[in-house]
Design an enzyme around this catalytic site. Structure first.
Site, PDB file in Angstrom:
ATOM      1  N   ARG A 107       0.843  -1.196   0.000  1.00  0.00           N
ATOM      2  CA  ARG A 107       0.000   0.000   0.000  1.00  0.00           C
ATOM      3  C   ARG A 107       0.868   1.232   0.000  1.00  0.00           C
ATOM      4  O   ARG A 107       1.744   1.368   0.853  1.00  0.00           O
ATOM      5  CB  ARG A 107      -0.828   0.003   1.294  1.00  0.00           C
ATOM      6  CG  ARG A 107      -2.256  -0.211   1.080  1.00  0.00           C
ATOM      7  CD  ARG A 107      -3.128  -0.124   2.298  1.00  0.00           C
ATOM      8  NE  ARG A 107      -2.690   0.517   3.510  1.00  0.00           N
ATOM      9  CZ  ARG A 107      -3.516   0.971   4.435  1.00  0.00           C
ATOM     10  NH1 ARG A 107      -4.812   0.874   4.246  1.00  0.00           N
ATOM     11  NH2 ARG A 107      -3.083   1.495   5.547  1.00  0.00           N
ATOM     12  N   THR A 111      -1.077   7.556  -0.772  1.00  0.00           N
ATOM     13  CA  THR A 111      -2.385   7.422  -1.441  1.00  0.00           C
ATOM     14  C   THR A 111      -3.191   6.240  -0.887  1.00  0.00           C
ATOM     15  O   THR A 111      -4.390   6.162  -1.110  1.00  0.00           O
ATOM     16  CB  THR A 111      -2.196   7.180  -2.947  1.00  0.00           C
ATOM     17  OG1 THR A 111      -1.547   5.903  -3.115  1.00  0.00           O
ATOM     18  CG2 THR A 111      -1.341   8.260  -3.588  1.00  0.00           C
ATOM     19  N   ASP A 203       0.315  -2.304  12.228  1.00  0.00           N
ATOM     20  CA  ASP A 203       0.769  -2.794  10.921  1.00  0.00           C
ATOM     21  C   ASP A 203       1.075  -4.282  11.024  1.00  0.00           C
ATOM     22  O   ASP A 203       2.052  -4.685  11.661  1.00  0.00           O
ATOM     23  CB  ASP A 203       2.012  -2.007  10.485  1.00  0.00           C
ATOM     24  CG  ASP A 203       2.393  -2.336   9.046  1.00  0.00           C
ATOM     25  OD1 ASP A 203       2.606  -3.532   8.743  1.00  0.00           O
ATOM     26  OD2 ASP A 203       2.458  -1.424   8.217  1.00  0.00           O
ATOM     27  N   ASP A 206       4.586  -5.511   9.767  1.00  0.00           N
ATOM     28  CA  ASP A 206       5.673  -5.120  10.672  1.00  0.00           C
ATOM     29  C   ASP A 206       5.654  -5.959  11.947  1.00  0.00           C
ATOM     30  O   ASP A 206       6.710  -6.344  12.463  1.00  0.00           O
ATOM     31  CB  ASP A 206       5.562  -3.632  11.037  1.00  0.00           C
ATOM     32  CG  ASP A 206       6.068  -2.740   9.906  1.00  0.00           C
ATOM     33  OD1 ASP A 206       6.724  -3.259   8.986  1.00  0.00           O
ATOM     34  OD2 ASP A 206       5.790  -1.526   9.952  1.00  0.00           O
TER      35      ASP A 206
HETATM   36  C1  PRP Z   1      -1.336  -4.342   4.574  1.00  0.00           C
HETATM   37  C2  PRP Z   1      -2.177  -5.593   4.802  1.00  0.00           C
HETATM   38  C3  PRP Z   1      -3.002  -5.650   3.551  1.00  0.00           C
HETATM   39  C4  PRP Z   1      -3.248  -4.210   3.242  1.00  0.00           C
HETATM   40  C5  PRP Z   1      -4.630  -3.852   3.669  1.00  0.00           C
HETATM   41  O1  PRP Z   1      -0.275  -4.613   3.743  1.00  0.00           O
HETATM   42  O2  PRP Z   1      -1.427  -6.735   5.047  1.00  0.00           O
HETATM   43  O3  PRP Z   1      -2.343  -6.287   2.463  1.00  0.00           O
HETATM   44  O4  PRP Z   1      -2.285  -3.455   3.984  1.00  0.00           O
HETATM   45  O5  PRP Z   1      -4.953  -2.548   3.329  1.00  0.00           O
HETATM   46  P1  PRP Z   1      -6.042  -2.184   2.233  1.00  0.00           P
HETATM   47  O6  PRP Z   1      -7.251  -3.031   2.530  1.00  0.00           O
HETATM   48  O7  PRP Z   1      -6.294  -0.726   2.511  1.00  0.00           O
HETATM   49  O8  PRP Z   1      -5.482  -2.420   0.878  1.00  0.00           O
HETATM   50  P2  PRP Z   1       0.872  -3.555   3.393  1.00  0.00           P
HETATM   51  O9  PRP Z   1       0.522  -2.846   2.131  1.00  0.00           O
HETATM   52  O10 PRP Z   1       1.135  -2.694   4.596  1.00  0.00           O
HETATM   53  O11 PRP Z   1       2.105  -4.448   3.038  1.00  0.00           O
HETATM   54  P3  PRP Z   1       2.966  -5.460   3.942  1.00  0.00           P
HETATM   55  O12 PRP Z   1       2.084  -6.648   4.245  1.00  0.00           O
HETATM   56  O13 PRP Z   1       4.111  -5.782   3.053  1.00  0.00           O
HETATM   57  O14 PRP Z   1       3.378  -4.728   5.204  1.00  0.00           O
HETATM   58  N1  URA Z   2      -2.619  -2.663   7.020  1.00  0.00           N
HETATM   59  C1  URA Z   2      -2.268  -3.026   8.273  1.00  0.00           C
HETATM   60  O1  URA Z   2      -1.301  -3.785   8.452  1.00  0.00           O
HETATM   61  N2  URA Z   2      -2.977  -2.543   9.300  1.00  0.00           N
HETATM   62  C2  URA Z   2      -4.049  -1.737   9.150  1.00  0.00           C
HETATM   63  O2  URA Z   2      -4.670  -1.355  10.145  1.00  0.00           O
HETATM   64  C3  URA Z   2      -4.400  -1.374   7.842  1.00  0.00           C
HETATM   65  C4  URA Z   2      -3.680  -1.854   6.791  1.00  0.00           C
END
Ligand code: PRP
Ligand code: URA
Length: 212
Positions: A107, A111, A203, A206
């Site tokens: 994400r 944005t 997150d 993380d």
């Molecule tokens: C997080 C989570 C989802 C997404 C959800 O991933 O694991 O994939 O955000 O958000 P959305 O419904 O608004 O799209 P992130 O993009 O932070 O990547 P990561 O798992 O690599 O940390």
């Molecule tokens: N992605 C995450 O990991 N946590 C949130 O709360 C939203 C998006």
């Protein structure tokens, strides 16, 4: 929120208990990972309720009979990277012969739009029941994009499993993918201005991988 017949919000007390442990800011990486895996197993029990069975012949100490086994060859687990990876072993505990695909999405921090960076799916994808896993469904952008990518590769029978959903993301996924069965561990209150789920767990990626 309108009645959504393709959505199951899980109610099992073990799932609710473990989600509370996940939310806790004091839960460290090791414990967090274990909880994500355990919750995925418990949710998988529900999400896999309609898995196809096939009869095989088995010889008991008494006689030979036909008895059902899961057609494991026809299942694909597809985590959305990174955080979805934390749920894979939880499902493989239930269906060790399932194949695993990967979809890479992140994400944009400003944005909040998802960006694709990887897609590898087991073939023949069109013959498999596909379970897309991601702990978090926030705006719904990542889930909708992942499902679109799978459909472009020929996937048809798709389920989506998340541990925590925001109402907005659930509504979007339900509206844009009405053919996808959705399983949610808990429906949270809302999102904040950074599109993080409230109360959420922070997150997920993380916390699973110990990054910041
Ligand atoms: C997080 C989570 C989802 C997404 C959800 O991933 O694991 O994939 O955000 O958000 P959305 O419904 O608004 O799209 P992130 O993009 O932070 O990547 P990561 O798992 O690599 O940390
Ligand atoms: N992605 C995450 O990991 N946590 C949130 O709360 C939203 C998006």
């Amino acid at each position: 929120m309108e009645n959504m017949d393709n959505v199951t919000i899980l109610t099992h007390p073990l799932i609710k208990h473990k989600i509370t442990m996940l939310r806790d800011i004091h839960t460290g990486t090791n414990e967090f990972r274990k909880l994500v895996e355990e919750i995925a197993t418990l949710m998988g029990y529900e999400a896999l309720r309609d898995l196809p069975l096939e009869d095989i012949e088995v010889t008991t100490p008494i006689e030979t009979c036909k008895s059902p086994v899961i057609s494991g060859r026809k299942l694909a687990i597809v985590p959305i990277l990174r955080a979805g990876l934390g749920m894979v072993d939880g499902l493989l505990n239930l269906t060790p012969t399932a194949k695993v695909g990967h979809i890479g999405l992140y994400r944009d921090p400003v944005t909040h739009e998802p960006h694709e960076y990887y897609c590898k799916l087991p073939s023949p994808i069109e013959e498999r029941t596909i379970i897309v896993v991601d702990p978090m469904l926030a705006t719904g952008g990542s889930a909708v994009d992942a499902i679109r990518m799978i459909k472009e590769h020929g996937g048809r029978k798709i389920k989506f499993m998340c541990i925590i959903a925001a109402p907005e993301g659930l509504e979007r996924l339900h509206t844009e993918c009405p053919d996808v069965q959705i399983y949610v561990g808990n429906l949270d209150r809302c999102m904040n201005e950074n599109k993080y789920i409230m109360p959420g767990l922070g997150d997920a990626g993380d916390r699973i991988f110990g990054t910041k």
